[in-house]
Design a protein around this motif. Structure first.
Motif, PDB file in Angstrom:
ATOM      1  N   LYS A 274      73.963 128.939 -11.368  1.00  0.00           N
ATOM      2  CA  LYS A 274      75.215 129.648 -11.135  1.00  0.00           C
ATOM      3  C   LYS A 274      75.059 130.524  -9.904  1.00  0.00           C
ATOM      4  CE  LYS A 274      77.040 129.901 -15.797  1.00  0.00           C
ATOM      5  NZ  LYS A 274      77.576 130.798 -16.816  1.00  0.00           N
ATOM      6  N   ARG A 275      75.977 130.403  -9.010  1.00  0.00           N
ATOM      7  CA  ARG A 275      75.940 131.211  -7.794  1.00  0.00           C
ATOM      8  C   ARG A 275      76.643 132.534  -8.050  1.00  0.00           C
ATOM      9  NH1 ARG A 275      73.554 128.453  -3.885  1.00  0.00           N
ATOM     10  NH2 ARG A 275      73.815 126.212  -3.850  1.00  0.00           N
ATOM     11  N   ARG A 276      76.090 133.604  -7.468  1.00  0.00           N
ATOM     12  CA  ARG A 276      76.740 134.919  -7.585  1.00  0.00           C
ATOM     13  C   ARG A 276      77.961 134.952  -6.690  1.00  0.00           C
ATOM     14  NH1 ARG A 276      72.000 139.444  -7.620  1.00  0.00           N
ATOM     15  NH2 ARG A 276      71.280 138.975  -9.712  1.00  0.00           N
ATOM     16  N   ARG A 277      78.951 135.678  -7.151  1.00  0.00           N
ATOM     17  CA  ARG A 277      80.170 135.805  -6.347  1.00  0.00           C
ATOM     18  C   ARG A 277      80.051 136.952  -5.389  1.00  0.00           C
ATOM     19  NH1 ARG A 277      85.013 134.609 -10.569  1.00  0.00           N
ATOM     20  NH2 ARG A 277      84.186 132.639 -11.276  1.00  0.00           N
TER      21      ARG A 277
END
Length: 115
Positions: A112-115
């Motif tokens: 999951k990529r950080r926003r």
């Protein structure tokens, strides 16, 4: 016909020490600081860790497996990891309970990529 693909696995073998000889116990106690749980990593040569109580141990491997399907690769990774762990333990005279094996394919892990 399916093309073979190489998949990368983190394979972990866990078990419990049983009926260790006095020599093996002394050697494990003397080397314990080199096998502390905080030093645990997944490596191609394997990492052996255990607690000072000499109850449970863990071996971790980073394996490359090439098979025709993901299911075959999953099974091959578990088998290869168990063979490596068993050979390592036998070479050191370490008696143990049956190993519990887990394998995680890094190619299937979603990040999951950080926003």
């Amino acid at each position: 016909m399916t093309a073979e693909a190489t998949r990368t696995y983190r394979v972990q073998a866990t078990g419990q020490f049983t009926s260790l000889s006095a020599d093996v116990t002394a050697q494990l106690r003397a080397e314990q600081s080199e096998h502390d749980l905080l030093l645990s990593a997944f490596t191609s040569e394997g990492t052996f860790t255990y607690a000072p109580s000499l109850t449970r141990f863990m071996l971790r491997y980073l394996l490359q497996v090439c098979e025709e399907s993901a299911a075959e690769a999953d099974e091959a990774a578990l088998i290869e990891g168990e063979l490596l762990a068993t050979q390592f333990l036998e070479s050191r005279g370490i008696t143990h309970t049956p190993l519990t094996m887990t394998a995680t394919c890094l190619d299937d892990v979603k990040v999951k990529r950080r926003r």
